[in-house]
Write a protein that holds these residues in place. Structure first.
Motif, PDB file in Angstrom:
ATOM      1  N   UNK A  12       0.828  -1.194   0.000  1.00 25.02           N
ATOM      2  CA  UNK A  12       0.000   0.000   0.000  1.00 25.02           C
ATOM      3  C   UNK A  12       0.862   1.243   0.000  1.00 25.02           C
ATOM      4  N   UNK A  13       0.719   2.061  -1.053  1.00 26.91           N
ATOM      5  CA  UNK A  13       1.384   3.354  -1.067  1.00 26.91           C
ATOM      6  C   UNK A  13       0.690   4.291  -0.094  1.00 26.91           C
ATOM      7  N   UNK A 249       7.360  11.633   1.730  1.00 28.89           N
ATOM      8  CA  UNK A 249       8.652  12.070   2.272  1.00 28.89           C
ATOM      9  C   UNK A 249       8.834  13.581   2.220  1.00 28.89           C
ATOM     10  N   UNK A 250       7.919  14.310   1.565  1.00 30.26           N
ATOM     11  CA  UNK A 250       8.045  15.768   1.459  1.00 30.26           C
ATOM     12  C   UNK A 250       7.183  16.509   2.475  1.00 30.26           C
ATOM     13  N   UNK A 251       6.543  15.785   3.380  1.00 28.72           N
ATOM     14  CA  UNK A 251       5.563  16.421   4.260  1.00 28.72           C
ATOM     15  C   UNK A 251       6.159  17.139   5.469  1.00 28.72           C
ATOM     16  N   UNK A 300      10.019  -0.422   2.465  1.00 29.11           N
ATOM     17  CA  UNK A 300      11.191   0.377   2.844  1.00 29.11           C
ATOM     18  C   UNK A 300      11.971   0.841   1.615  1.00 29.11           C
ATOM     19  N   UNK A 301      12.081  -0.018   0.602  1.00 24.53           N
ATOM     20  CA  UNK A 301      12.912   0.305  -0.563  1.00 24.53           C
ATOM     21  C   UNK A 301      12.134   1.118  -1.594  1.00 24.53           C
ATOM     22  N   UNK A 306       7.220   4.733   3.534  1.00 23.07           N
ATOM     23  CA  UNK A 306       5.897   5.320   3.696  1.00 23.07           C
ATOM     24  C   UNK A 306       4.862   4.420   3.029  1.00 23.07           C
ATOM     25  N   UNK A 307       4.355   3.476   3.760  1.00 27.28           N
ATOM     26  CA  UNK A 307       3.368   2.562   3.209  1.00 27.28           C
ATOM     27  C   UNK A 307       2.996   1.482   4.199  1.00 27.28           C
ATOM     28  N   UNK A 308       2.072   0.660   3.795  1.00 30.12           N
ATOM     29  CA  UNK A 308       1.584  -0.443   4.619  1.00 30.12           C
ATOM     30  C   UNK A 308       2.014  -1.738   3.963  1.00 30.12           C
TER      31      UNK A 308
END
Length: 375
Positions: A12-13, A249-251, A300-301, A306-308
């Motif tokens: 999941x993104x 990652x930009x938040x 992770x990669x 950022x995901x499930x």
């Protein structure tokens, strides 16, 4: 041996939705809310004109309502105030709101609801299974009964809460609703009216329906403008837009500047296996594949953490219907190797072979889903 396998074990993104800190404060009215529509055009926002993927349904739902809706606590009234299931008839009885009007001033009645579900049997709405409806009938001006062809547990969620209700006086003479792009096709009971739609630019401009039955919308003008993923953060900082989805990652810098961050899932990637083909027809082989996939490493990669992580089945692990008691197939290369050896495979370095032929699995990936998508 080369065998095909569709990409999967759902990853999941993470979709991060940013709101300006001064937007939609409690009980505050907003003159104009401008939203970045990263994917642009979503089709003509009528029930049959919008694209059945992406944000097409959302663009349409500002104009058209359903019988019921959902919030964080469950189902809530929309055009229907109350409803109940009639087990002896395998039917649902809906008591509708009184005093509702279409945005052209015509009254909304049970005839509109009955017509909608009969009409969609001949002209299926792509996001609702119309075959589940046996018949729909208006009992009186404010009551409608919908009889099902069979028991269907998700009826409230996937039919009553998904089917946009159509105006009888507009659609009854419409034989080809897919090609009907006239302004009358946008006659709805929803909170907004469409003022302008530019297919080329992918922009939408709505104005509040001041006669909306749930009260005048707090947002008076709603605009969707096309902004690239790369420019979304800069446009938020400049004040050109009020809301956007951005890469997770930009938040951090946006949060420090006072923007509100809302998180939700984006793309689900599914692994589908043809159980009828060898060696996938052997359950041990399928299990070996599952044990061999490090799903957290994929997050992770490829999603930068950022995901499930994916899980067995289609539903993500934080979905209310997810069953945590099912076998999880945690990352266990040793277990995968054990199962393959049971099937007669031997390991030669990093590879497995059987009868002198190396085992190779080919991943078939749907175009556009082979990379993280933060839209």
């Amino acid at each position: 041996m080369r065998v095909p396998l569709t990409l999967g074990f759902a990853v999941m993104g993470l979709l991060v939705f940013i709101l300006s800190s001064n937007v939609l404060a409690a009980d505050e009215k907003v003159d104009t809310l401008t939203v970045a529509a990263l994917s642009g055009d979503q089709g003509f926002p009528s029930p049959y004109g919008h694209y059945p993927h992406g944000g097409g349904y959302i663009m349409m739902s500002f104009i058209f309502d359903t019988l019921i809706w959902k919030d964080q606590n469950g189902f809530v009234p929309a055009l229907a105030e109350t409803w109940k299931y009639l087990p002896d008839e395998n039917a649902y009885l809906f008591h509708l709101r009184k005093g509702v009007t279409w945005n052209d001033g015509e009254p909304f009645t049970a005839d509109d609801v009955a017509f909608t579900f009969q009409y969609t049997k001949d002209h299926p709405y792509p996001l609702v299974d119309s075959s589940i409806i046996d018949k729909a009938e208006a009992i009186d001006e404010n009551t409608v009964k919908i009889v099902l062809t069979k028991s269907y547990a998700p009826f409230l969620d996937q039919v009553a809460g998904a089917q946009p209700i159509l105006p009888l006086h507009i659609y009854r003479n419409m034989s080809d609703p897919d090609d009907y792009k006239d302004e009358k096709a946008l006659t709805g009971t929803g909170p907004f009216r469409l003022v302008d739609y530019d297919q080329t630019q992918g922009t939408y401009f709505y104005k509040a329906n001041e006669d909306y039955y749930q009260g005048s919308p707090r947002v008076k003008q709603l605009k969707f403008v096309k902004v690239s993923n790369e420019m979304a953060s800069a446009s938020l900082k400049k004040g050109d837009i009020d809301a956007a989805s951005v890469p997770a990652e930009t938040t951090e810098p946006l949060e420090k500047e006072g923007f509100d961050i809302k998180e939700s899932h984006d793309t689900t990637m599914i692994m589908a296996i043809n159980h009828k083909k060898e060696p996938f027809s052997d359950v041990r082989f399928r299990k070996a594949i599952y044990y061999a996939i490090d799903r957290q490493a994929l997050v992770d990669i490829f999603l930068r953490g950022f995901g499930c992580a994916g899980c067995p089945g289609i539903l993500p692990s934080d979905h209310p219907w997810y069953n945590p008691d099912q076998e999880q197939y945690s990352f266990d290369p040793a277990k995968a190797e054990e199962l393959l050896k049971e099937m007669g495979y031997s390991k030669d370095g990093q590879y497995f072979s059987k009868d002198g032929e190396r085992l190779e699995i080919e991943l078939l990936v749907q175009p556009g889903l082979n990379k993280p998508n933060f839209r």
